[in-house]
Design a protein around this motif. Structure first.
Motif, PDB file in Angstrom:
ATOM      1  N   PRO A 116      58.263  40.215  60.440  1.00 16.57           N
ATOM      2  CA  PRO A 116      57.300  41.277  60.092  1.00 16.57           C
ATOM      3  C   PRO A 116      57.013  42.210  61.270  1.00 16.57           C
ATOM      4  CG  PRO A 116      56.544  39.156  59.258  1.00 16.57           C
ATOM      5  CD  PRO A 116      57.702  38.870  60.150  1.00 16.57           C
ATOM      6  N   PHE A 117      56.884  41.631  62.474  1.00 19.75           N
ATOM      7  CA  PHE A 117      56.619  42.484  63.639  1.00 19.75           C
ATOM      8  C   PHE A 117      57.821  43.375  63.942  1.00 19.75           C
ATOM      9  CE2 PHE A 117      56.548  43.395  68.213  1.00 19.75           C
ATOM     10  CZ  PHE A 117      55.287  43.953  68.334  1.00 19.75           C
ATOM     11  N   GLN A 118      59.041  42.831  63.809  1.00 17.39           N
ATOM     12  CA  GLN A 118      60.246  43.628  64.075  1.00 17.39           C
ATOM     13  C   GLN A 118      60.357  44.807  63.113  1.00 17.39           C
ATOM     14  OE1 GLN A 118      63.276  40.589  63.785  1.00 17.39           O
ATOM     15  NE2 GLN A 118      63.398  40.349  65.998  1.00 17.39           N
ATOM     16  N   VAL A 119      60.044  44.571  61.844  1.00 13.96           N
ATOM     17  CA  VAL A 119      60.122  45.651  60.847  1.00 13.96           C
ATOM     18  C   VAL A 119      59.145  46.772  61.195  1.00 13.96           C
ATOM     19  CG1 VAL A 119      59.692  46.239  58.429  1.00 13.96           C
ATOM     20  CG2 VAL A 119      60.927  44.143  58.998  1.00 13.96           C
ATOM     21  N   LEU A 120      57.902  46.394  61.502  1.00 11.89           N
ATOM     22  CA  LEU A 120      56.885  47.397  61.825  1.00 11.89           C
ATOM     23  C   LEU A 120      57.201  48.104  63.146  1.00 11.89           C
ATOM     24  CD1 LEU A 120      53.715  45.351  60.797  1.00 11.89           C
ATOM     25  CD2 LEU A 120      54.688  47.315  59.587  1.00 11.89           C
ATOM     26  N   ALA A 121      57.692  47.333  64.118  1.00 13.00           N
ATOM     27  CA  ALA A 121      58.023  47.932  65.416  1.00 13.00           C
ATOM     28  C   ALA A 121      59.177  48.919  65.275  1.00 13.00           C
ATOM     29  CB  ALA A 121      58.379  46.837  66.417  1.00 13.00           C
ATOM     30  N   ARG A 122      60.203  48.530  64.500  1.00 11.49           N
ATOM     31  CA  ARG A 122      61.343  49.443  64.300  1.00 11.49           C
ATOM     32  C   ARG A 122      60.902  50.733  63.624  1.00 11.49           C
ATOM     33  NH1 ARG A 122      66.855  48.012  60.846  1.00 11.49           N
ATOM     34  NH2 ARG A 122      67.286  50.122  60.158  1.00 11.49           N
ATOM     35  N   GLU A 123      60.041  50.599  62.616  1.00  9.28           N
ATOM     36  CA  GLU A 123      59.563  51.785  61.899  1.00  9.28           C
ATOM     37  C   GLU A 123      58.811  52.729  62.833  1.00  9.28           C
ATOM     38  OE1 GLU A 123      56.456  52.798  58.250  1.00  9.28           O
ATOM     39  OE2 GLU A 123      57.294  50.777  58.433  1.00  9.28           O
ATOM     40  N   LYS A 124      57.967  52.166  63.683  1.00 12.56           N
ATOM     41  CA  LYS A 124      57.173  53.007  64.581  1.00 12.56           C
ATOM     42  C   LYS A 124      58.034  53.582  65.702  1.00 12.56           C
ATOM     43  CE  LYS A 124      52.825  53.390  66.938  1.00 12.56           C
ATOM     44  NZ  LYS A 124      51.428  52.968  66.958  1.00 12.56           N
ATOM     45  N   LEU A 125      58.915  52.754  66.274  1.00 15.87           N
ATOM     46  CA  LEU A 125      59.758  53.221  67.383  1.00 15.87           C
ATOM     47  C   LEU A 125      60.763  54.278  66.929  1.00 15.87           C
ATOM     48  CD1 LEU A 125      60.422  49.769  69.094  1.00 15.87           C
ATOM     49  CD2 LEU A 125      59.071  51.644  70.050  1.00 15.87           C
ATOM     50  N   SER A 126      61.253  54.146  65.696  1.00 19.65           N
ATOM     51  CA  SER A 126      62.238  55.112  65.189  1.00 19.65           C
ATOM     52  C   SER A 126      61.681  56.525  65.150  1.00 19.65           C
ATOM     53  CB  SER A 126      62.708  54.701  63.787  1.00 19.65           C
ATOM     54  OG  SER A 126      63.349  53.451  63.821  1.00 19.65           O
ATOM     55  N   LYS A 127      60.371  56.633  64.914  1.00 18.95           N
ATOM     56  CA  LYS A 127      59.743  57.959  64.865  1.00 18.95           C
ATOM     57  C   LYS A 127      59.640  58.603  66.243  1.00 18.95           C
ATOM     58  CE  LYS A 127      56.951  56.654  60.842  1.00 18.95           C
ATOM     59  NZ  LYS A 127      55.582  56.363  60.339  1.00 18.95           N
ATOM     60  N   MET A 128      59.829  57.805  67.303  1.00 20.68           N
ATOM     61  CA  MET A 128      59.703  58.336  68.664  1.00 20.68           C
ATOM     62  C   MET A 128      61.023  58.887  69.206  1.00 20.68           C
ATOM     63  SD  MET A 128      57.380  55.341  70.417  1.00 20.68           S
ATOM     64  CE  MET A 128      55.924  54.671  69.630  1.00 20.68           C
ATOM     65  N   ILE A 129      62.137  58.644  68.489  1.00 19.12           N
ATOM     66  CA  ILE A 129      63.448  59.040  69.025  1.00 19.12           C
ATOM     67  C   ILE A 129      63.524  60.544  69.247  1.00 19.12           C
ATOM     68  CG2 ILE A 129      65.937  59.091  68.586  1.00 19.12           C
ATOM     69  CD1 ILE A 129      65.653  56.546  66.985  1.00 19.12           C
ATOM     70  N   THR A 130      63.031  61.298  68.286  1.00 16.33           N
ATOM     71  CA  THR A 130      63.160  62.765  68.362  1.00 16.33           C
ATOM     72  C   THR A 130      62.102  63.416  69.237  1.00 16.33           C
ATOM     73  OG1 THR A 130      61.864  62.940  66.323  1.00 16.33           O
ATOM     74  CG2 THR A 130      64.260  62.887  66.101  1.00 16.33           C
ATOM     75  N   LEU A 131      61.118  62.635  69.703  1.00 14.96           N
ATOM     76  CA  LEU A 131      60.076  63.215  70.551  1.00 14.96           C
ATOM     77  C   LEU A 131      60.607  63.452  71.957  1.00 14.96           C
ATOM     78  CD1 LEU A 131      57.027  60.975  69.501  1.00 14.96           C
ATOM     79  CD2 LEU A 131      57.647  63.245  68.631  1.00 14.96           C
ATOM     80  N   PRO A 132      60.237  64.568  72.582  1.00 14.80           N
ATOM     81  CA  PRO A 132      60.690  64.797  73.968  1.00 14.80           C
ATOM     82  C   PRO A 132      60.077  63.767  74.911  1.00 14.80           C
ATOM     83  CG  PRO A 132      59.050  66.436  73.305  1.00 14.80           C
ATOM     84  CD  PRO A 132      59.388  65.663  72.075  1.00 14.80           C
ATOM     85  N   CYS A 133      60.887  63.264  75.835  1.00 15.26           N
ATOM     86  CA  CYS A 133      60.365  62.254  76.756  1.00 15.26           C
ATOM     87  C   CYS A 133      61.161  62.277  78.054  1.00 15.26           C
ATOM     88  CB  CYS A 133      60.404  60.861  76.134  1.00 15.26           C
ATOM     89  SG  CYS A 133      62.048  60.290  75.689  1.00 15.26           S
ATOM     90  N   ASP A 134      60.590  61.681  79.081  1.00 18.78           N
ATOM     91  CA  ASP A 134      61.255  61.589  80.379  1.00 18.78           C
ATOM     92  C   ASP A 134      62.188  60.385  80.364  1.00 18.78           C
ATOM     93  OD1 ASP A 134      59.581  59.171  81.819  1.00 18.78           O
ATOM     94  OD2 ASP A 134      58.379  60.339  80.401  1.00 18.78           O
ATOM     95  N   PRO A 135      63.080  60.266  81.361  1.00 20.65           N
ATOM     96  CA  PRO A 135      64.031  59.148  81.384  1.00 20.65           C
ATOM     97  C   PRO A 135      63.362  57.777  81.321  1.00 20.65           C
ATOM     98  CG  PRO A 135      64.705  60.818  82.965  1.00 20.65           C
ATOM     99  CD  PRO A 135      63.370  61.248  82.429  1.00 20.65           C
ATOM    100  N   ALA A 136      62.240  57.592  82.025  1.00 23.38           N
ATOM    101  CA  ALA A 136      61.579  56.287  82.037  1.00 23.38           C
ATOM    102  C   ALA A 136      61.128  55.890  80.633  1.00 23.38           C
ATOM    103  CB  ALA A 136      60.390  56.306  82.986  1.00 23.38           C
ATOM    104  N   SER A 137      60.530  56.837  79.915  1.00 19.75           N
ATOM    105  CA  SER A 137      60.069  56.544  78.551  1.00 19.75           C
ATOM    106  C   SER A 137      61.250  56.314  77.613  1.00 19.75           C
ATOM    107  CB  SER A 137      59.204  57.691  78.023  1.00 19.75           C
ATOM    108  OG  SER A 137      58.051  57.852  78.815  1.00 19.75           O
ATOM    109  N   PHE A 138      62.317  57.097  77.802  1.00 23.17           N
ATOM    110  CA  PHE A 138      63.488  56.914  76.943  1.00 23.17           C
ATOM    111  C   PHE A 138      64.105  55.531  77.138  1.00 23.17           C
ATOM    112  CE2 PHE A 138      68.104  56.897  76.482  1.00 23.17           C
ATOM    113  CZ  PHE A 138      68.189  57.160  75.119  1.00 23.17           C
ATOM    114  N   VAL A 139      64.190  55.081  78.383  1.00 25.73           N
ATOM    115  CA  VAL A 139      64.776  53.761  78.654  1.00 25.73           C
ATOM    116  C   VAL A 139      63.951  52.666  77.978  1.00 25.73           C
ATOM    117  CG1 VAL A 139      65.277  52.066  80.461  1.00 25.73           C
ATOM    118  CG2 VAL A 139      65.919  54.459  80.779  1.00 25.73           C
ATOM    119  N   LYS A 140      62.624  52.786  78.046  1.00 21.58           N
ATOM    120  CA  LYS A 140      61.776  51.807  77.347  1.00 21.58           C
ATOM    121  C   LYS A 140      62.047  51.823  75.852  1.00 21.58           C
ATOM    122  CE  LYS A 140      57.915  51.898  80.647  1.00 21.58           C
ATOM    123  NZ  LYS A 140      56.513  52.312  80.869  1.00 21.58           N
TER     124      LYS A 140
END
Length: 702
Positions: free
Chosen positions: A144-168
């Motif tokens: 359940p945590f993996q499903v929710l985490a994937r859903e939330k993290l997937s929305k962050m892919i297109t957001l602009p970010c610095d290298p440190a945030s992208f690596v995380k």
């Protein structure tokens, strides 16, 4: 010095802040940190503030004894039960403490996990990525945590970010990503690659390894980034990089040779046994795996300090060097060969001096390879039996896992495991049940208190079905089926539309190798239930899957099968009387199938190319003369199987659970089953064609 004078007067809140200061100075092993641990130990019963306790736990984790760790865990669980809204950071520190002491204590992890899930909307990238890293380290899987985490993290892919945030983001989402998310991540990585620092590049390549990346361009690109930083990496980091790039199939021999030089340089200077072991292991993976004289001398010098795991690594590496390069049949090779008896000696000494089962387990859990099995396995079982009084409900699952790995049937050890399990089943966490059941099912062993043992495990399982991840329920079902146990509650929980839909979703979040294994176990569980519990009327829905698997092996025939096929043709009266690699109903593949009429006369196969979809899909009862098309009255199908060493226990010729189940199922389907061990077929008594022919005749027409 001032702290030493005043530390006894600090209250726990000030003490927690001071321990964090020491932690910032990397003084986790200092005597002063030990003093703080001692103060907490003496005052633990009076602690009422979980935040303060969690800070202290993380900072003192390197200097705590096993008993103290257990007291800390129990106290934490008690305080957590009294809190309505614990802080995220406090819960993360609790999980981090469990990671530090390498203790995946399920009850505490589940309580923390429930809070994380219910507050997933408030978790940012830093928190999500950190929790996922901790879970991975503890091997704690929360679907359940993996499903929710994937859903939330997937929305962050297109957001602009610095290298440190992208690596995380890459490290957190990569292992969970579906095809679409993976493509987006790799596209973003390509643009970020030149901006990565040394630690960021290390994190990326390790995640690419976990994702089993096939993008050769990006693999070459990350290797070029790593190349820039090779001089700054620590030995352990270089070892991880080497392992990852080999797994990713990097085709850059020049870079590999440079990497090898760095590894050997660190090996010559290292004095830490575990570090030397890791460097030796990854060096043996390289195209030129042998060590020079100085590397071998360094390895030899630390042998008396090595754990069983380190000794096993050295033995495997020595074997690789000796087999790989025959041109080194000189002083270096002679030194390699001379080191092997020393490894045996130190291994025996290590086992004979062992007096703590939990400490021994820490060394054994990473041991593997031919050297250990051939030289130390029996002595290890003797040692485990000597320490069997230390088997408790806390370590019984670990011991069970080790026995399965070794394939060694030790009745005294399994009897002790069963006894401890029955006695303390209320204290054993349900998620440990699969590990405990596995050796009894895999090795086909029934303890004296079989009914009490399996009954206690099944009762615990039925009471906690909702606790298990979908794939674990499938594994549990198959494991119990091997032992001829079919709990109806578990069967009905697995074979329903809602569960199978949930399992399909779950399969998107597991590695490919595990995905394949889950599919296979579900099919085998389905088959076992259909054949052995027809009264439950569970449908058979794996025809297409079995035909796919059959098509992969149908065109392969090894030398032994070819040899036996010719002999069967001579005995039966022609090649049309025996069918090699025959597919049975419910998807079993047998080495050979032939048919005898009621007078024991061979009956020709109607069609050598019968496929599964031409056979009836479901059988609810044993095969009879009219339940399979093409069989005359009184005729019987015979399955002839050759069993290699994997079908038997390591130490005795005892048939293991999977082969016993196959025989049982084929007999239910109406076959007479003949199982011939390779050890018998290849024995001195059967060393001629005439002897083989006579042996086959004797068994085929019995």
């Amino acid at each position: 010095m001032e702290a030493w004078r005043r530390v006894e007067r600090f209250d726990l809140k000030i003490l927690s802040k001071f321990s964090s200061c020491l932690g910032d100075q990397q003084m986790y092993f200092s005597p002063l940190m030990g003093k703080i641990a001692d103060i907490l130990n003496r005052n633990l019963d009076s602690v009422q503030e979980l935040r303060t306790l969690s800070i202290l736990m993380v900072n003192i984790s390197s200097v705590t004894s096993q008993n103290f760790c257990e007291r800390l865990v129990n106290k934490t669980e008690l305080l957590l039960d009294t809190m309505d809204h614990p802080q995220f950071n406090t819960l993360i520190r609790i999980v981090r403490f469990l990671q530090n002491i390498r203790y995946n204590y399920y009850p505490l992890l589940e309580k923390c996990n429930c809070v994380f899930i219910s507050n997933i909307a408030h978790l940012n990238l830093d928190t999500l990525s950190f929790i996922l890293v901790l879970y991975q380290s503890l091997q704690f899987n929360s679907f359940p945590f993996q499903v929710l985490a994937r859903e939330k993290l997937s929305k962050m892919i297109t957001l602009p970010c610095d290298p440190a945030s992208f690596v995380k983001l890459f490290v957190a989402l990569g292992p969970l990503a579906g095809p679409t998310e993976e493509k987006q991540l790799m596209s973003s990585l390509q643009m970020m690659m030149d901006k990565l620092t040394s630690q960021q590049a290390l994190a990326i390549v390790l995640t690419m390894e976990e994702m089993n990346s096939k993008d050769s361009y990006l693999i070459e690109k990350i290797a070029s980034v790593l190349h820039k930083y090779l001089h700054v990496y620590k030995p352990v980091e270089l070892a991880k990089i080497t392992k990852a790039l080999i797994y990713l199939h990097l085709h850059n021999s020049e870079f590999i040779m440079i990497l090898r030089r760095f590894l050997l340089s660190h090996l010559r200077n290292s004095v830490i046994p575990s570090e030397i072991s890791m460097l030796v292991r990854v060096t043996a993976m390289l195209p030129s795996p042998h060590l020079d004289e100085s590397g071998l001398s360094r390895m030899e010098s630390i042998l008396p300090q090595c754990s069983l795991s380190d000794l096993s690594t050295f033995a495997s590496s020595l074997s690789t060097w000796i087999q790989h390069d025959r041109s080194h049949l000189d002083n270096i090779c002679r030194k390699n060969i001379r080191l092997l008896p020393q490894l045996n000696t130190y291994g025996y000494q290590r086992l004979q001096k062992a007096n703590n089962l939990n400490v021994l387990w820490e060394e054994l859990k990473f041991v593997h390879g031919e050297w250990f099995e051939e030289e130390l396995l029996e002595e290890t079982l003797v040692t485990l039996q000597r320490l069997s009084d230390q088997i408790t409900y806390t370590n019984v699952a670990n011991l069970s896992a080790f026995i399965v790995k070794t394939n060694y049937l030790s009745a005294p050890m399994l009897d002790k495991i069963a006894s401890v399990t029955v006695q303390h089943i209320s204290k054993i966490h349900p998620l440990a049940l699969h590990s405990i059941l596995l050796p009894f099912s895999v090795l086909n062993y029934d303890p004296p208190q079989k009914d009490e043992f399996f009954g206690a495990c099944i009762q615990c399982l039925n009471s906690h079905l909702s606790l298990f991840e979908p794939h674990i329920l499938v594994f549990l079902g198959f494991t119990l089926a091997l032992a001829e146990c079919f709990p109806e509650d578990l069967i009905k929980a697995v074979f329903n539309i809602e569960f199978l839909a949930k399992l399909d979703l779950h399969l998107q979040y597991v590695p490919p190798f595990l995905n394949t294994r889950i599919h296979s176990r579900l099919m085998e569980f389905n088959r076992a239930v259909c054949l052995e519990c027809p009264e439950l009327e569970i449908p058979w829905f794996h025809d297409h899957y079995c035909q796919q698997q059959y098509s992969k092996v149908n065109d392969r025939i090894n030398a032994l099968q070819h040899q036996v096929y010719k002999m069967l043709g001579e005995i039966l009266g022609g090649p049309s009387y025996a069918k090699p690699s025959a597919l049975t109903p419910y998807g079993y593949i047998v080495d050979f199938e032939y048919i005898l009429d009621k007078k024991k006369k061979p009956f020709p196969h109607r069609n050598q190319g019968v496929f599964l979809n031409e056979l009836p899909s479901v059988y609810w009862r044993p095969d009879t003369h009219d339940s399979r098309s093409g069989l005359p009255p009184g005729a019987q199908r015979v399955a002839l199987e050759f069993l290699d060493s994997r079908a038997f226990c390591k130490n005795i010729p005892h048939l293991k659970g999977r082969s016993a189940m196959k025989k049982r199922h084929l007999e239910i389907l109406g076959y007479r089953v003949i199982q011939i061990p390779y050890s018998v077929w290849n024995s001195m008594e059967l060393s001629t064609k005439d002897a083989w022919m006579e042996y086959l005749r004797e068994h085929m027409f019995a």
